[in-house]
Every structure is written in C-alpha cells, then in structure tokens.
Scaffold this motif. Structure first.
Motif, PDB file in Angstrom:
ATOM      1  N   TYR A  63       0.825  -1.212   0.000  1.00  0.00           N
ATOM      2  CA  TYR A  63       0.000   0.000   0.000  1.00  0.00           C
ATOM      3  C   TYR A  63       0.859   1.263   0.000  1.00  0.00           C
ATOM      4  CZ  TYR A  63      -4.286   2.615   0.337  1.00  0.00           C
ATOM      5  OH  TYR A  63      -5.337   3.454   0.030  1.00  0.00           O
ATOM      6  N   LEU A  64       2.061   1.197   0.569  1.00  0.00           N
ATOM      7  CA  LEU A  64       2.959   2.341   0.476  1.00  0.00           C
ATOM      8  C   LEU A  64       3.340   2.615  -0.980  1.00  0.00           C
ATOM      9  CD1 LEU A  64       5.226   1.595   3.561  1.00  0.00           C
ATOM     10  CD2 LEU A  64       3.729   3.581   3.298  1.00  0.00           C
ATOM     11  N   LEU A  65       3.509   1.558  -1.764  1.00  0.00           N
ATOM     12  CA  LEU A  65       3.768   1.745  -3.193  1.00  0.00           C
ATOM     13  C   LEU A  65       2.580   2.405  -3.885  1.00  0.00           C
ATOM     14  CD1 LEU A  65       5.538  -1.611  -4.165  1.00  0.00           C
ATOM     15  CD2 LEU A  65       6.580   0.657  -4.031  1.00  0.00           C
ATOM     16  N   CYS A  66       1.373   2.007  -3.490  1.00  0.00           N
ATOM     17  CA  CYS A  66       0.173   2.658  -4.042  1.00  0.00           C
ATOM     18  C   CYS A  66       0.184   4.154  -3.742  1.00  0.00           C
ATOM     19  CB  CYS A  66      -1.083   2.015  -3.468  1.00  0.00           C
ATOM     20  SG  CYS A  66      -1.407   0.321  -4.001  1.00  0.00           S
ATOM     21  N   ALA A 129      -1.059 -19.888   3.931  1.00  0.00           N
ATOM     22  CA  ALA A 129      -1.495 -19.682   2.554  1.00  0.00           C
ATOM     23  C   ALA A 129      -1.627 -20.987   1.790  1.00  0.00           C
ATOM     24  CB  ALA A 129      -0.506 -18.764   1.837  1.00  0.00           C
ATOM     25  N   ASP A 130      -1.457 -22.141   2.442  1.00  0.00           N
ATOM     26  CA  ASP A 130      -1.566 -23.424   1.766  1.00  0.00           C
ATOM     27  C   ASP A 130      -3.027 -23.854   1.698  1.00  0.00           C
ATOM     28  OD1 ASP A 130       1.100 -23.449   1.514  1.00  0.00           O
ATOM     29  OD2 ASP A 130       1.500 -24.870   3.129  1.00  0.00           O
ATOM     30  N   GLY A 131      -3.369 -24.561   0.611  1.00  0.00           N
ATOM     31  CA  GLY A 131      -4.705 -25.118   0.483  1.00  0.00           C
ATOM     32  C   GLY A 131      -5.766 -24.047   0.659  1.00  0.00           C
ATOM     33  N   PRO A 132      -6.798 -24.354   1.443  1.00  0.00           N
ATOM     34  CA  PRO A 132      -7.898 -23.405   1.586  1.00  0.00           C
ATOM     35  C   PRO A 132      -7.653 -22.352   2.657  1.00  0.00           C
ATOM     36  CG  PRO A 132      -8.406 -25.374   2.799  1.00  0.00           C
ATOM     37  CD  PRO A 132      -7.064 -25.610   2.157  1.00  0.00           C
ATOM     38  N   ARG A 133      -6.494 -22.379   3.316  1.00  0.00           N
ATOM     39  CA  ARG A 133      -6.284 -21.493   4.459  1.00  0.00           C
ATOM     40  C   ARG A 133      -5.659 -20.159   4.032  1.00  0.00           C
ATOM     41  NH1 ARG A 133      -7.142 -24.515   8.963  1.00  0.00           N
ATOM     42  NH2 ARG A 133      -7.039 -26.761   8.692  1.00  0.00           N
ATOM     43  N   PHE A 134      -6.143 -19.609   2.956  1.00  0.00           N
ATOM     44  CA  PHE A 134      -5.605 -18.344   2.486  1.00  0.00           C
ATOM     45  C   PHE A 134      -6.557 -17.210   2.852  1.00  0.00           C
ATOM     46  CE2 PHE A 134      -8.553 -17.359  -0.884  1.00  0.00           C
ATOM     47  CZ  PHE A 134      -9.110 -18.589  -1.201  1.00  0.00           C
ATOM     48  N   VAL A 135      -6.050 -16.011   2.774  1.00  0.00           N
ATOM     49  CA  VAL A 135      -6.871 -14.814   2.841  1.00  0.00           C
ATOM     50  C   VAL A 135      -6.546 -14.008   1.595  1.00  0.00           C
ATOM     51  CG1 VAL A 135      -7.349 -12.690   4.078  1.00  0.00           C
ATOM     52  CG2 VAL A 135      -6.988 -14.784   5.350  1.00  0.00           C
ATOM     53  N   THR A 136      -7.551 -13.720   0.782  1.00  0.00           N
ATOM     54  CA  THR A 136      -7.316 -13.099  -0.521  1.00  0.00           C
ATOM     55  C   THR A 136      -6.518 -11.810  -0.398  1.00  0.00           C
ATOM     56  OG1 THR A 136      -9.436 -14.029  -1.224  1.00  0.00           O
ATOM     57  CG2 THR A 136      -8.480 -12.335  -2.616  1.00  0.00           C
ATOM     58  N   MET A 137      -6.788 -11.027   0.660  1.00  0.00           N
ATOM     59  CA  MET A 137      -6.137  -9.726   0.784  1.00  0.00           C
ATOM     60  C   MET A 137      -4.638  -9.837   0.990  1.00  0.00           C
ATOM     61  SD  MET A 137      -7.787  -7.001   0.232  1.00  0.00           S
ATOM     62  CE  MET A 137      -9.424  -7.529   0.709  1.00  0.00           C
ATOM     63  N   GLN A 138      -4.135 -10.996   1.449  1.00  0.00           N
ATOM     64  CA  GLN A 138      -2.696 -11.189   1.617  1.00  0.00           C
ATOM     65  C   GLN A 138      -1.964 -11.036   0.291  1.00  0.00           C
ATOM     66  OE1 GLN A 138      -3.565 -14.613   5.003  1.00  0.00           O
ATOM     67  NE2 GLN A 138      -2.378 -15.110   3.185  1.00  0.00           N
ATOM     68  N   THR A 139      -2.641 -11.357  -0.797  1.00  0.00           N
ATOM     69  CA  THR A 139      -2.047 -11.240  -2.125  1.00  0.00           C
ATOM     70  C   THR A 139      -2.494  -9.974  -2.838  1.00  0.00           C
ATOM     71  OG1 THR A 139      -1.823 -13.637  -2.356  1.00  0.00           O
ATOM     72  CG2 THR A 139      -1.896 -12.361  -4.392  1.00  0.00           C
ATOM     73  N   VAL A 140      -3.718  -9.546  -2.586  1.00  0.00           N
ATOM     74  CA  VAL A 140      -4.278  -8.395  -3.294  1.00  0.00           C
ATOM     75  C   VAL A 140      -3.497  -7.115  -3.009  1.00  0.00           C
ATOM     76  CG1 VAL A 140      -6.256  -6.816  -3.290  1.00  0.00           C
ATOM     77  CG2 VAL A 140      -6.608  -9.268  -3.604  1.00  0.00           C
ATOM     78  N   VAL A 141      -3.227  -6.820  -1.749  1.00  0.00           N
ATOM     79  CA  VAL A 141      -2.584  -5.548  -1.413  1.00  0.00           C
ATOM     80  C   VAL A 141      -1.159  -5.473  -1.964  1.00  0.00           C
ATOM     81  CG1 VAL A 141      -1.957  -3.962   0.442  1.00  0.00           C
ATOM     82  CG2 VAL A 141      -4.070  -5.286   0.607  1.00  0.00           C
ATOM     83  N   PRO A 142      -0.322  -6.512  -1.794  1.00  0.00           N
ATOM     84  CA  PRO A 142       0.999  -6.440  -2.433  1.00  0.00           C
ATOM     85  C   PRO A 142       0.927  -6.309  -3.950  1.00  0.00           C
ATOM     86  CG  PRO A 142       0.954  -8.168  -0.775  1.00  0.00           C
ATOM     87  CD  PRO A 142      -0.459  -7.699  -0.945  1.00  0.00           C
ATOM     88  N   LEU A 143       0.019  -7.060  -4.579  1.00  0.00           N
ATOM     89  CA  LEU A 143      -0.061  -7.027  -6.036  1.00  0.00           C
ATOM     90  C   LEU A 143      -0.516  -5.661  -6.543  1.00  0.00           C
ATOM     91  CD1 LEU A 143       0.130  -8.420  -8.755  1.00  0.00           C
ATOM     92  CD2 LEU A 143      -2.187  -9.318  -8.405  1.00  0.00           C
ATOM     93  N   ARG A 144      -1.465  -5.044  -5.868  1.00  0.00           N
ATOM     94  CA  ARG A 144      -1.891  -3.717  -6.317  1.00  0.00           C
ATOM     95  C   ARG A 144      -0.740  -2.716  -6.224  1.00  0.00           C
ATOM     96  NH1 ARG A 144      -6.085   0.579  -3.519  1.00  0.00           N
ATOM     97  NH2 ARG A 144      -5.965   2.118  -5.203  1.00  0.00           N
ATOM     98  N   ILE A 146       2.484  -3.417  -6.478  1.00  0.00           N
ATOM     99  CA  ILE A 146       3.428  -3.750  -7.551  1.00  0.00           C
ATOM    100  C   ILE A 146       2.917  -3.213  -8.885  1.00  0.00           C
ATOM    101  CG2 ILE A 146       4.342  -5.701  -8.884  1.00  0.00           C
ATOM    102  CD1 ILE A 146       4.478  -7.229  -6.184  1.00  0.00           C
ATOM    103  N   ALA A 147       1.613  -3.381  -9.142  1.00  0.00           N
ATOM    104  CA  ALA A 147       1.040  -2.879 -10.390  1.00  0.00           C
ATOM    105  C   ALA A 147       1.057  -1.355 -10.442  1.00  0.00           C
ATOM    106  CB  ALA A 147      -0.390  -3.400 -10.536  1.00  0.00           C
ATOM    107  N   ALA A 148       0.761  -0.703  -9.316  1.00  0.00           N
ATOM    108  CA  ALA A 148       0.775   0.759  -9.280  1.00  0.00           C
ATOM    109  C   ALA A 148       2.173   1.309  -9.539  1.00  0.00           C
ATOM    110  CB  ALA A 148       0.262   1.245  -7.932  1.00  0.00           C
ATOM    111  N   ALA A 149       3.197   0.566  -9.118  1.00  0.00           N
ATOM    112  CA  ALA A 149       4.583   0.999  -9.330  1.00  0.00           C
ATOM    113  C   ALA A 149       5.046   0.775 -10.763  1.00  0.00           C
ATOM    114  CB  ALA A 149       5.508   0.264  -8.363  1.00  0.00           C
TER     115      ALA A 149
END
Length: 353
Positions: A63-66, A129-144, A146-149
């Motif tokens: 989010y700092l990159l955003c 983050a293995d199998g079903p024990r993920f939280v979508t936001m763990q990947t969403v915030v870093p990826l956004r 990276i894309a914003a940068a």
C-alpha cells in the motif's frame, strides 16, 4: 476548475493535473519543476522511509507503493521494494500471511490474525497460505502496489494474477478466504459476512474490490472478462452515501489510515467504484454508471469542486480523481445488463419486545 488544481500547494497534484488533465508534455519546464519538488517533498521522504522499514512486510509495502505512485513518485526505490516483495512470494503466486526473513528457510512460527471478525488467533506454525487457508487480501494488497509501481507485467506479478483467477468463485466474484480454524479438505468454506457480501454474488465485496483494483492497473487484463465481471458485481450495489465519497483517495493521500485485513476495502466509496469501472472499460452508457455520474453531479460544489465531508483540504484531490474517471469513461465499450438489486447492509434480528 483545472486552474484551481494547477494552483494547489501540492506539487504532486500540480504535476498530475498538468499531465493527465491538461495534456502538458513531461519535458515542460513547469512539469519538470513539479517533479523536482515531488522528489524532495516531506510527504515523499516520509513514505520512502516507511517503505524501507517495511521491506519484509509485503502487505504494508504494497500500500505504500500505491501511495507513492498516486503522489507521482517514480524513483528507483520502487523497483527495489518490488524485488524485496517478490522474494517473499510463494511458488503458487500468492503471498503468505507472514513473510519469512531472508535468513530463514521457512516462516517463523507466530500468532497471526487472519480475520477482523475472528476472536481466535491462528495456531503457531500453520502454513497459512496453503490449500484453503488463504486470505485473498494477503495477495491483493501487495499485487496492487506492484502494479501501481509499474510492474504489473512482471513474471512474478503475472503469477499472482493467475493465482487470483484460480481462486475466483464460479459466479466471477472472489471470496475473502476461510479463517484458519475453518475450511479444509472436504469441508465447505464459511459464508461471507452480511456486511461485506455482494448483492448478487457469493463472494466478498471487500475482496472483489481489491482484486478488481489489481486488474484495473494491468495494461491488458484490465479489460478482461474477469475484471469486467468483477466490476459488474460491484456496480450491483447502487447505494449513494456522500459520507464515504473519496474514502480511498483520503487513504492514498495519507489523511486516513489504511487498516483492516479482510475488511481492507469494505468501505463502499462511489468515487473508487467509478475509478475501477472507468479503468476496466465500462461505458458511460451503462445504466448504473450513468446513474452514479448523475448523482455525483448533484453533489458537486458551486466552483466545480467536489467537497470532502471530513477533510476540506482533500477536495481538489477528490475532484481530480473524479475528473480523470469521467474522462476515461469516454473510451469505455462494455455495458452490463444487470437489473437493480435490493441491498440490506446487515440482517436485523427479531425484536424481543
């Protein structure tokens, strides 16, 4: 109105208004002067210091990159931070809840809070983050971030986009992700909470908003079916709340804290929704977008600015953001066909008396 934006004390707003609204060339003397001021501004220096301290925390760094990208900074520190974030990415393209330090071969056992709604921490040492024990936001915030940068097409970012596509629900929305103590092989995922459930979808509105925000910054995926179906789900909620208008802009500029995990994007911001719709190629002729624009015009101030209810100093940033979205709508070519959906923020229990 553009004169008011160009005369703002913020060099970041001056630069973005000149380039994105006025179409002034990047080599213009005034534009170059604004760029120099951006690099030396106290706000940018503070964000860069926080970015350096968050090298081993992909969510915070994302989010700092955003924020840095929104303020117009394009220095070499961004690429360095992106490389550090990729070092914590898992082989499937996602990011774990807790990233290991570079000297560790696996994450150190720790207590990690997975869900804002949960009153129980995850067990120590679980592969979150293995199998079903993920939280979508763990990947969403870093990826956004990276894309914003500017690294949305990097191979590591592409793996993250593919992970998001694999986790998509059959109706095209995204789940928040099961809590650590629920789900698992042969066990169904828990339903989404009422306050963040999509009006027409089975997924989480907060998670779907975050994923669409990632797709909206990709040069090709932003107009994909996945992005547009996600926006279609978000447009189904047709509430108009002036008190939440500009919520995401206020966080990007730093006037509000970026908080929450599963609830990171739970606040329904009409300005952010218009931003995502315009980036994903939704046409101004779409009935829901047309109604949203009509409502926005009714709350525009007498000088052409949209006032922010909590932070008057944010009004020019909010106006700039909305003007950019309105201009992008002219290039939209996709129209959804969903009928209006009734919406209730939460279920009310029966009265005791």
């Amino acid at each position: 109105m553009n004169t008011l934006l160009l005369g703002d004390p913020s060099p970041s707003l001056q630069w973005r208004a000149a380039v994105e609204l006025e179409g002034i060339a990047h080599d213009d003397d005034d534009v170059q002067a604004s760029c120099a001021e951006i690099r030396e501004s106290a706000a940018i220096r503070s964000l860069l210091a926080r970015l350096e301290a968050a090298r081993n925390r992909p969510t915070a760094a994302g989010y700092l990159l955003c924020q840095l990208a929104y303020l117009g900074y394009r220095g070499p520190e961004l690429s360095m931070a992106v490389e550090a974030m990729f070092a914590h990415q898992q082989s499937d393209g996602s990011w774990p809840a807790q990233a290991p330090s570079p000297s560790q071969s696996r994450p150190e056992p720790a207590v990690v809070w997975l869900d804002d709604d949960s009153d129980q921490p995850a067990r120590k040492g679980q592969p979150l983050a293995d199998g079903p024990r993920f939280v979508t936001m763990q990947t969403v915030v870093p990826l956004r971030g990276i894309a914003a940068a500017g690294f949305a097409a990097d191979p590591g970012a592409e793996r993250a986009y593919e992970w998001l596509l694999r986790e998509r629900l059959p109706d095209g929305s995204w789940p928040a992700g099961p809590k650590a103590d629920l789900g698992g092989p042969g066990r169904p995922s828990p339903p989404e909470k009422d306050y963040r459930r999509l009006p027409r979808g089975a997924g989480c509105r907060s998670a779907t908003t975050g994923v669409v925000a990632c797709f909206a910054l990709h040069p090709e995926r932003r107009r994909s079916d996945a992005a547009r179906i996600g926006v279609d789900h978000l447009l189904a909620r047709e509430t108009r709340d002036e008190s939440t208008l500009g919520w995401e802009v206020s966080r990007l500029v730093g006037l509000e804290r970026a908080m929450g995990q599963i609830t990171f994007y739970v606040t329904f911001d009409p300005a952010f929704l218009l931003d995502l719709a315009s980036r994903c190629g939704v046409s101004a002729a779409d009935r829901r977008v047309r109604d949203l624009v009509t409502w926005l015009e009714t709350v525009r101030g007498p000088y052409g600015l949209w006032e922010h209810h909590a932070h008057p100093q944010l009004s020019r940033w909010l106006t700039f953001d909305l003007e950019c979205s309105l201009r992008r709508l002219a290039d939209g070519d996709w129209i959804g066909n969903e009928e209006p959906a009734g919406f209730t923020s939460s279920k009310r229990g029966n009265r005791r008396y």
